[in-house]
Design a protein around this motif. Structure first.
Motif, PDB file in Angstrom:
ATOM      1  N   VAL A   1     -18.741 -12.594  -6.525  1.00 17.61           N
ATOM      2  CA  VAL A   1     -17.944 -11.571  -7.109  1.00 17.61           C
ATOM      3  C   VAL A   1     -17.424 -10.339  -5.951  1.00 17.61           C
ATOM      4  CG1 VAL A   1     -18.138  -9.204  -8.562  1.00 17.61           C
ATOM      5  CG2 VAL A   1     -19.098 -11.707  -9.195  1.00 17.61           C
ATOM      6  N   PRO A   2     -18.508  -9.912  -4.927  1.00 16.10           N
ATOM      7  CA  PRO A   2     -18.027  -8.831  -3.910  1.00 16.10           C
ATOM      8  C   PRO A   2     -16.627  -9.370  -3.252  1.00 16.10           C
ATOM      9  CG  PRO A   2     -20.332  -8.581  -4.117  1.00 16.10           C
ATOM     10  CD  PRO A   2     -19.830 -10.177  -4.947  1.00 16.10           C
ATOM     11  N   GLU A   3     -16.718 -10.668  -2.924  1.00 20.16           N
ATOM     12  CA  GLU A   3     -15.711 -11.513  -2.167  1.00 20.16           C
ATOM     13  C   GLU A   3     -14.389 -11.282  -3.084  1.00 20.16           C
ATOM     14  OE1 GLU A   3     -17.885 -14.441   0.485  1.00 20.16           O
ATOM     15  OE2 GLU A   3     -17.133 -15.021  -1.274  1.00 20.16           O
ATOM     16  N   TRP A   4     -14.421 -11.634  -4.201  1.00 20.62           N
ATOM     17  CA  TRP A   4     -13.224 -11.328  -5.121  1.00 20.62           C
ATOM     18  C   TRP A   4     -12.798 -10.182  -5.414  1.00 20.62           C
ATOM     19  CZ3 TRP A   4     -12.417  -9.029  -9.770  1.00 20.62           C
ATOM     20  CH2 TRP A   4     -11.460  -9.294 -10.498  1.00 20.62           C
ATOM     21  N   LEU A   5     -13.738  -9.230  -5.249  1.00 24.68           N
ATOM     22  CA  LEU A   5     -13.243  -7.725  -5.540  1.00 24.68           C
ATOM     23  C   LEU A   5     -12.389  -7.396  -4.269  1.00 24.68           C
ATOM     24  CD1 LEU A   5     -16.468  -6.194  -7.289  1.00 24.68           C
ATOM     25  CD2 LEU A   5     -14.432  -6.571  -8.304  1.00 24.68           C
TER      26      LEU A   5
ATOM     27  N   TRP B   1     -29.891   1.393  -1.612  1.00 28.05           N
ATOM     28  CA  TRP B   1     -30.887   2.374  -2.141  1.00 28.05           C
ATOM     29  C   TRP B   1     -32.446   2.142  -2.036  1.00 28.05           C
ATOM     30  CZ3 TRP B   1     -28.731   6.915  -3.411  1.00 28.05           C
ATOM     31  CH2 TRP B   1     -27.501   6.869  -3.342  1.00 28.05           C
ATOM     32  N   GLY B   2     -32.781   0.780  -1.745  1.00 30.16           N
ATOM     33  CA  GLY B   2     -34.175   0.271  -1.999  1.00 30.16           C
ATOM     34  C   GLY B   2     -34.556  -0.062  -3.090  1.00 30.16           C
ATOM     35  N   LYS B   3     -33.537  -0.523  -3.995  1.00 28.91           N
ATOM     36  CA  LYS B   3     -33.881  -0.595  -5.503  1.00 28.91           C
ATOM     37  C   LYS B   3     -32.897  -1.473  -6.081  1.00 28.91           C
ATOM     38  CE  LYS B   3     -34.788   3.658  -6.294  1.00 28.91           C
ATOM     39  NZ  LYS B   3     -34.922   5.116  -6.486  1.00 28.91           N
ATOM     40  N   ARG B   4     -33.214  -2.159  -7.029  1.00 30.85           N
ATOM     41  CA  ARG B   4     -32.469  -3.108  -7.839  1.00 30.85           C
ATOM     42  C   ARG B   4     -31.426  -2.015  -8.833  1.00 30.85           C
ATOM     43  NH1 ARG B   4     -32.726  -8.435  -8.581  1.00 30.85           N
ATOM     44  NH2 ARG B   4     -32.323  -8.358 -10.640  1.00 30.85           N
ATOM     45  N   THR B   5     -30.485  -2.734  -9.222  1.00 25.11           N
ATOM     46  CA  THR B   5     -29.591  -1.685  -9.970  1.00 25.11           C
ATOM     47  C   THR B   5     -29.989  -1.266 -11.246  1.00 25.11           C
ATOM     48  OG1 THR B   5     -27.932  -3.333  -9.130  1.00 25.11           O
ATOM     49  CG2 THR B   5     -26.977  -1.708 -10.706  1.00 25.11           C
ATOM     50  N   LEU B   6     -30.761  -1.970 -12.027  1.00 30.54           N
ATOM     51  CA  LEU B   6     -31.281  -1.276 -13.331  1.00 30.54           C
ATOM     52  C   LEU B   6     -32.275  -0.302 -12.970  1.00 30.54           C
ATOM     53  CD1 LEU B   6     -31.267  -1.411 -16.276  1.00 30.54           C
ATOM     54  CD2 LEU B   6     -33.351  -3.057 -16.180  1.00 30.54           C
TER      55      LEU B   6
ATOM     56  N   ASN C   1     -27.129  -6.798  -6.853  1.00 34.31           N
ATOM     57  CA  ASN C   1     -28.475  -6.525  -6.532  1.00 34.31           C
ATOM     58  C   ASN C   1     -28.803  -6.472  -4.901  1.00 34.31           C
ATOM     59  OD1 ASN C   1     -30.129  -5.608  -8.705  1.00 34.31           O
ATOM     60  ND2 ASN C   1     -29.114  -7.270  -9.640  1.00 34.31           N
ATOM     61  N   GLU C   2     -28.444  -7.228  -4.184  1.00 36.76           N
ATOM     62  CA  GLU C   2     -28.724  -7.573  -2.848  1.00 36.76           C
ATOM     63  C   GLU C   2     -28.135  -6.096  -2.217  1.00 36.76           C
ATOM     64  OE1 GLU C   2     -27.842 -10.362   0.930  1.00 36.76           O
ATOM     65  OE2 GLU C   2     -27.793 -11.013  -1.084  1.00 36.76           O
ATOM     66  N   ILE C   3     -26.807  -5.827  -2.671  1.00 36.98           N
ATOM     67  CA  ILE C   3     -26.302  -4.619  -1.786  1.00 36.98           C
ATOM     68  C   ILE C   3     -26.878  -3.272  -2.210  1.00 36.98           C
ATOM     69  CG2 ILE C   3     -24.160  -3.228  -1.798  1.00 36.98           C
ATOM     70  CD1 ILE C   3     -22.673  -5.906  -2.162  1.00 36.98           C
TER      71      ILE C   3
ATOM     72  N   GLY D   1     -18.811   1.399   2.342  1.00 35.64           N
ATOM     73  CA  GLY D   1     -19.488   0.252   1.847  1.00 35.64           C
ATOM     74  C   GLY D   1     -19.073  -0.583   0.447  1.00 35.64           C
ATOM     75  N   SER D   2     -18.006   0.230   0.028  1.00 36.21           N
ATOM     76  CA  SER D   2     -17.307  -0.324  -1.307  1.00 36.21           C
ATOM     77  C   SER D   2     -16.247  -1.364  -0.915  1.00 36.21           C
ATOM     78  CB  SER D   2     -16.701   0.995  -2.115  1.00 36.21           C
ATOM     79  OG  SER D   2     -15.534   1.187  -1.575  1.00 36.21           O
ATOM     80  N   THR D   3     -15.710  -1.832  -2.069  1.00 34.94           N
ATOM     81  CA  THR D   3     -14.560  -2.735  -1.839  1.00 34.94           C
ATOM     82  C   THR D   3     -13.352  -2.142  -2.345  1.00 34.94           C
ATOM     83  OG1 THR D   3     -14.868  -3.523  -4.136  1.00 34.94           O
ATOM     84  CG2 THR D   3     -16.040  -4.862  -2.276  1.00 34.94           C
ATOM     85  N   ILE D   4     -13.281  -0.926  -2.396  1.00 34.35           N
ATOM     86  CA  ILE D   4     -12.065  -0.140  -2.928  1.00 34.35           C
ATOM     87  C   ILE D   4     -11.051   0.583  -1.998  1.00 34.35           C
ATOM     88  CG2 ILE D   4     -11.719   1.818  -4.501  1.00 34.35           C
ATOM     89  CD1 ILE D   4     -13.473  -0.336  -5.763  1.00 34.35           C
ATOM     90  N   PRO D   5      -9.800   0.028  -1.983  1.00 34.25           N
ATOM     91  CA  PRO D   5      -8.878   0.547  -1.321  1.00 34.25           C
ATOM     92  C   PRO D   5      -8.486   1.940  -1.440  1.00 34.25           C
ATOM     93  CG  PRO D   5      -7.816  -0.884  -2.953  1.00 34.25           C
ATOM     94  CD  PRO D   5      -9.285  -1.008  -3.137  1.00 34.25           C
ATOM     95  N   GLU D   6      -7.931   2.775  -0.616  1.00 33.45           N
ATOM     96  CA  GLU D   6      -7.800   4.082  -0.552  1.00 33.45           C
ATOM     97  C   GLU D   6      -6.760   4.660  -1.738  1.00 33.45           C
ATOM     98  OE1 GLU D   6      -7.942   7.969   0.603  1.00 33.45           O
ATOM     99  OE2 GLU D   6      -9.052   6.274   1.164  1.00 33.45           O
ATOM    100  N   ASP D   7      -6.161   3.778  -2.204  1.00 28.83           N
ATOM    101  CA  ASP D   7      -4.936   4.029  -3.327  1.00 28.83           C
ATOM    102  C   ASP D   7      -5.571   3.908  -4.565  1.00 28.83           C
ATOM    103  OD1 ASP D   7      -3.046   4.761  -1.466  1.00 28.83           O
ATOM    104  OD2 ASP D   7      -1.973   2.755  -1.775  1.00 28.83           O
TER     105      ASP D   7
END
Length: 465
Positions: free
Chosen positions: A86-90, A249-254, A242-244, A168-174
């Motif tokens: 999913v991160p690669e696709w994003l 953050w040292g914790k899982r997303t939930l 979750n790995e990211i 660290g995100s997958t988001i382009p500036e625009d």
């Protein structure tokens, strides 16, 4: 003022009500936006009679996760979803998304909404996070315009991404916004479009795209504003991030979401296939639901949700198509079939499968619970007149008619429905979207897609290579 309509002589009316009643050879009286009566031989003075001979009638399907704007990047070999995480696709897809403009939002939304209506969906939630330099703050407005044109009941998820790639995100500036920009526009569209009343045709959901692509304060402030304004919340969670999140953050997303209050009966999560058994138990206790999107799960090779276990844990599971970039279509009938077949395969070693009728209720009753719509989800007096019909008199359904509750997902009834009614108004019938010139809209939409995403072919392919 809506019309008084009598649906006469339906072969079966599958109500999905608390008693799971099916009425055979029955009528339904609709008055304006709501259902008034269901029974045999109803005698009423009405404005219109709909002959439902040989028809099965069902509650309108409710879609709880989608990305309408992605309909214009379907069928692309250049974004090969099955071979990516999913991160690669994003990371690859977002570089295309940043080119989207306001016209693409409008016509891609029309495309997805038309597909949904033709397949029996009457109420749709869309997770709209594509706010680019070209769209500005117009996407929700353009989607509301499209929904009004076609007559679908629309819940708009106002998404956002606030964390830059440099952090660290997958988001382009625009495609980046600030939290303040997001909150300001949420307040604007809630005031404009959010109708909390029964039979509302439009509502707003605050829906930051995903925790790994936004600052923490984006979610913290969302919780404050959403509960102050009385609107629901949504995000992607448990789909490979979750790995990211543990590294960051040292914790899982939930755990991260629970710590800031982004959980509860007014919150639902898209996907959640990466959650643990203990986390599913917590969701049941918290009242936080899951929108299950089966097609992208198969395309991505992701784990199958344990539906039986989730039902036992009181987790409310609804159905979504998900974005067309990871589905390539917008049919909840197809999603029901795929989801049930997944469960049939998955459950062989787990003591039995949920029924096809359970899957129908996920797409109707559970969808209504997810969106907070006690006025929708079943066919009962005082419920909204949202429904669809299929023609059970066709030769290909011969031999299946004894069980209208299970026939859709089990037999694979996934084509166009015969009729779709939303809020007491017929919007699709006999293969035709009523009140619009569909071919002209399709021509205009294809032109917008060409202009924005296809004509600069070399630049387009360089963008995603």
């Amino acid at each position: 003022m809506g019309k008084k309509i009598l649906i006469r002589n339906a072969k079966a009316i599958v109500t999905c009500d608390p008693k799971d009643r099916v009425y055979f050879n029955a009528d339904m009286l609709v008055d304006g936006p709501k259902i008034v009566k269901i029974g045999q031989n109803l005698e009423e003075t009405v404005d219109e009679i709909i002959d439902a001979t040989d028809k099965f009638v069902y509650p309108g399907l409710i879609n709880t996760h989608h990305h309408f704007f992605q309909t214009f990047i379907r069928n692309l070999k250049t974004i090969d979803y099955p071979n990516m995480t999913v991160p690669e696709w994003l990371d690859k897809a977002y570089r295309v998304f940043q080119k989207v403009d306001s016209d693409v939002i409008f016509y891609s939304s029309l495309t997805a909404m038309a597909d949904l209506l033709k397949h029996g969906c009457t109420c749709a939630f869309d997770h709209q996070y594509c706010f680019t330099k070209a769209t500005g703050n117009t996407p929700i407005d353009r989607q509301m315009e499209a929904a009004s044109l076609l007559g679908i009941r629309y819940h708009a998820g106002r998404g956002t991404n606030t964390l830059p790639r440099s952090e660290g995100s997958t988001i382009p500036e625009d495609m980046l916004e600030t939290t303040d920009e997001f909150l300001k526009d949420c307040e604007r569209i809630i005031d404009l479009y959010h109708d909390p009343n029964p039979y509302a045709m439009s509502q707003i959901v605050m829906a930051p795209c995903q925790p790994m692509n936004s600052y923490k304060d984006t979610f913290v402030e969302t919780v404050k504003m959403a509960r102050d304004k009385g609107v629901r919340m949504h995000t992607h969670l448990g789909e490979g991030e979750n790995e990211i999140m543990v590294e960051r953050w040292g914790k899982r997303t939930l755990d991260w979401c629970e710590e800031i209050g982004f959980v509860g009966p007014d919150v639902w999560l898209a996907h959640a296939w990466e959650l643990t058994d203990e986390e599913y138990t917590r969701l049941g206790k918290l009242g936080t639901g899951i929108s299950h999107c089966p097609t992208p799960a198969i395309l991505g090779g992701f784990p199958i949700l344990p539906m039986q276990d989730l039902m036992k844990k009181n987790v409310n599971v609804s159905l979504g198509c998900d974005g067309s970039a990871t589905n390539d279509g917008s049919s909840l009938l197809d999603a029901m079939r795929v989801a049930w077949m997944m469960q049939a395969w998955f459950s062989k070693e787990r003591g039995g499968c949920i029924s096809p009728y359970d899957m129908l209720k996920m797409a109707t009753v559970n969808g209504a619970v997810t969106l907070g719509r006690s006025d929708l989800g079943s066919l009962e007096p005082e419920k909204g007149a949202d429904l669809f019909m299929i023609d059970a008199g066709k030769l290909e359904l011969t031999g299946t008619l004894h069980d209208p509750k299970n026939v859709l997902a089990r037999v694979g009834v996934t084509g166009y429905v015969d009729l779709t009614m939303v809020n007491g108004k017929v919007v699709f019938k006999d293969g035709i979207l009523l009140g619009v010139d569909e071919r002209e809209l399709a021509r205009q939409g294809e032109a917008a897609c060409n202009r924005v995403l296809r004509e600069p072919c070399e630049a387009f392919h360089n963008l995603i290579s």
